[in-house]
Motif scaffolding. Structure first.
Motif, PDB file in Angstrom:
ATOM      1  N   LEU A 122       0.827  -1.221   0.000  1.00 45.05           N
ATOM      2  CA  LEU A 122       0.000   0.000   0.000  1.00 45.05           C
ATOM      3  C   LEU A 122       0.854   1.261   0.000  1.00 45.05           C
ATOM      4  CD1 LEU A 122      -2.763  -1.057   2.573  1.00 45.05           C
ATOM      5  CD2 LEU A 122      -3.117  -0.604   0.139  1.00 45.05           C
ATOM      6  N   GLY A 123       1.966   1.235   0.738  1.00 47.39           N
ATOM      7  CA  GLY A 123       2.751   2.475   0.813  1.00 47.39           C
ATOM      8  C   GLY A 123       3.924   2.407   1.765  1.00 47.39           C
ATOM      9  N   GLY A 124       3.796   1.586   2.844  1.00 43.72           N
ATOM     10  CA  GLY A 124       4.920   1.340   3.755  1.00 43.72           C
ATOM     11  C   GLY A 124       5.495   2.587   4.401  1.00 43.72           C
ATOM     12  N   PHE A 125       4.655   3.568   4.712  1.00 45.82           N
ATOM     13  CA  PHE A 125       5.184   4.835   5.225  1.00 45.82           C
ATOM     14  C   PHE A 125       5.942   4.675   6.545  1.00 45.82           C
ATOM     15  CE2 PHE A 125       4.532   8.552   8.021  1.00 45.82           C
ATOM     16  CZ  PHE A 125       5.392   9.430   7.369  1.00 45.82           C
ATOM     17  N   ALA A 126       5.316   4.035   7.537  1.00 47.20           N
ATOM     18  CA  ALA A 126       5.929   3.918   8.870  1.00 47.20           C
ATOM     19  C   ALA A 126       5.747   2.489   9.373  1.00 47.20           C
ATOM     20  CB  ALA A 126       5.267   4.897   9.833  1.00 47.20           C
ATOM     21  N   PRO A 127       6.637   2.027  10.244  1.00 43.66           N
ATOM     22  CA  PRO A 127       6.487   0.646  10.718  1.00 43.66           C
ATOM     23  C   PRO A 127       5.337   0.456  11.708  1.00 43.66           C
ATOM     24  CG  PRO A 127       8.383   1.704  11.735  1.00 43.66           C
ATOM     25  CD  PRO A 127       7.866   2.669  10.722  1.00 43.66           C
TER      26      PRO A 127
END
Ligand code: MUC
Ligand code: MG
Length: 367
Positions: A122-127
């Motif tokens: 989806l995007g993997g912005f933050a863990p």
């Protein structure tokens, strides 16, 4: 990859502590576990929470719409053809959590087939995402104690306070007590679930004006078209559309016509695909979004963190993901942990929604 068959399994898990709010109360988790099986042996899993007081769905209606209508769009389809599947699902009006759940199961398959966590697809912005806890109705001291224990035990410092009781002074007193106990740093916001009219909601805003509240969700019924708009115009804090914006079209209508100026996104009702459309719409207009809770199990909350942590705009505020702690058990195979006020997105391929088979056998109600 083709979907060959599907399972719709009703199950029931008691709450440790019932959750009460202005539009209803929940004493048992009575949800539907849905599994999509494919010809290459993969299983896409999702948890569907019927909420009759919010969307009019029931356990029976969710099972019926999936088995008798959605099955035509799903059986024989390749999960990667999501848009084609959704175009068929959308021929049926309503049934919002059934549609949202099916989307999550499709993504779970897509993630597994690509050996990648959906959070990264989806995007993997933050863990991880910071957690906000939803405080249901209880006597003031019990609510204060619950909030303090969440801060102490889990490091949670954001709370959505359920309000909408009469007289309004009851809830003003509660919010004053919470601010005093939690201090200036805690992020506090309100959700009245349409319990008040606009006059009462304005009284609440006036009575809590010096308490640094951040948002006010569904203060009155958005169908009260004139007074709702007067309230939004006059409110010093954003008015959040939750049940008045259960899908992209309704969200756009409420925002464009002044019924709200912030949005709650719930993966339980818009899955990942439609949630992303709502998120982009909000971002383009500069609207805040809150990742909301549909009184989610861990299976529901893992979907929230999978989506919410994937994008910057949905990571800005703490996400409502802790009400599974009110439940006596959960079907999830890999339980969630709240550490330092955060939940991590799963790193396994798929959406992290696989279930523990023994628990499913124990809690299912169809055998
Ligand atoms: C919320 O944000 O309103 C209560 C009813 C519902 O549909 O969701 C919950 C929480
Ligand atoms: Mg709400």
């Amino acid at each position: 990859m083709k979907i060959t068959h599907l399972e719709t399994v009703p199950y029931r898990i008691p709450m440790k502590k019932p959750l009460k709010f202005a539009s209803g109360e929940v004493h048992h988790i009575e949800h539907v576990l849905v599994r999509l099986h494919t010809d290459d042996g993969l299983v896409g899993t999702t948890d569907i929470p019927p909420r009759p007081y919010t969307y009019g769905e029931t356990v029976e209606s969710v099972i019926a719409v999936i088995n008798t209508i959605f099955s035509d769009a799903l059986i024989g389809a390749d999960p990667l053809d999501r848009a084609a599947i959704h175009s068929k699902l959308h021929r049926t009006v309503g049934n919002q959590t059934a549609k949202g759940g099916v989307d999550i199961a499709l993504w779970d398959l897509i993630g597994q087939a690509n050996s990648t966590p959906v959070h990264r697809l989806l995007g993997g912005f933050a863990p991880s995402l910071e957690v906000s806890h939803m405080l249901g109705f209880s006597p003031t001291q019990a609510v204060v104690d619950e909030a303090l224990s969440f801060t102490e035990t889990y490091g949670v410092r954001s709370f959505k306070i359920k309000v909408g009781r009469r007289p309004v002074s009851l809830d003003i007193e509660l919010v004053v007590a919470l601010r005093e106990a939690l201090g200036a740093e805690a992020l506090l916001y309100l959700d009245a679930n349409r319990g008040w009219n606009a006059t009462e909601a304005a009284q609440m805003l006036a009575g809590t004006a010096d308490l640094d509240l951040r948002f006010f969700e569904e203060p009155n019924d958005a169908a009260e078209v004139l007074t709702r708009r007067q309230l939004v115009t006059n409110s010093p804090i954003p008015i959040v559309a939750d049940e008045s914006a259960p899908n992209l079209g309704d969200a756009a209508r409420e925002i464009q016509t002044g019924g709200a100026n912030a949005l709650s996104i719930k993966t339980a009702r818009t899955g990942f695909t439609e949630s992303q459309k709502i998120l982009s719409y909000a971002e383009a207009l500069g609207l805040d979004v809150l990742m909301g809770n549909q009184i989610d199990t861990q299976l529901g909350s893992v979907a929230t963190v999978t989506f919410g942590a994937a994008f910057e705009h949905s990571s800005r505020y703490p996400a409502e993901m802790s009400n599974f702690l009110d439940m006596s058990d959960d079907l999830i195979a890999s339980p969630l942990e709240i550490k330092d006020g955060h939940i991590h997105a799963p790193t396994v391929p798929g959406a992290g929604t696989a279930v523990n088979e023994d628990k499913l056998s124990h809690y299912r109600t169809d055998r």
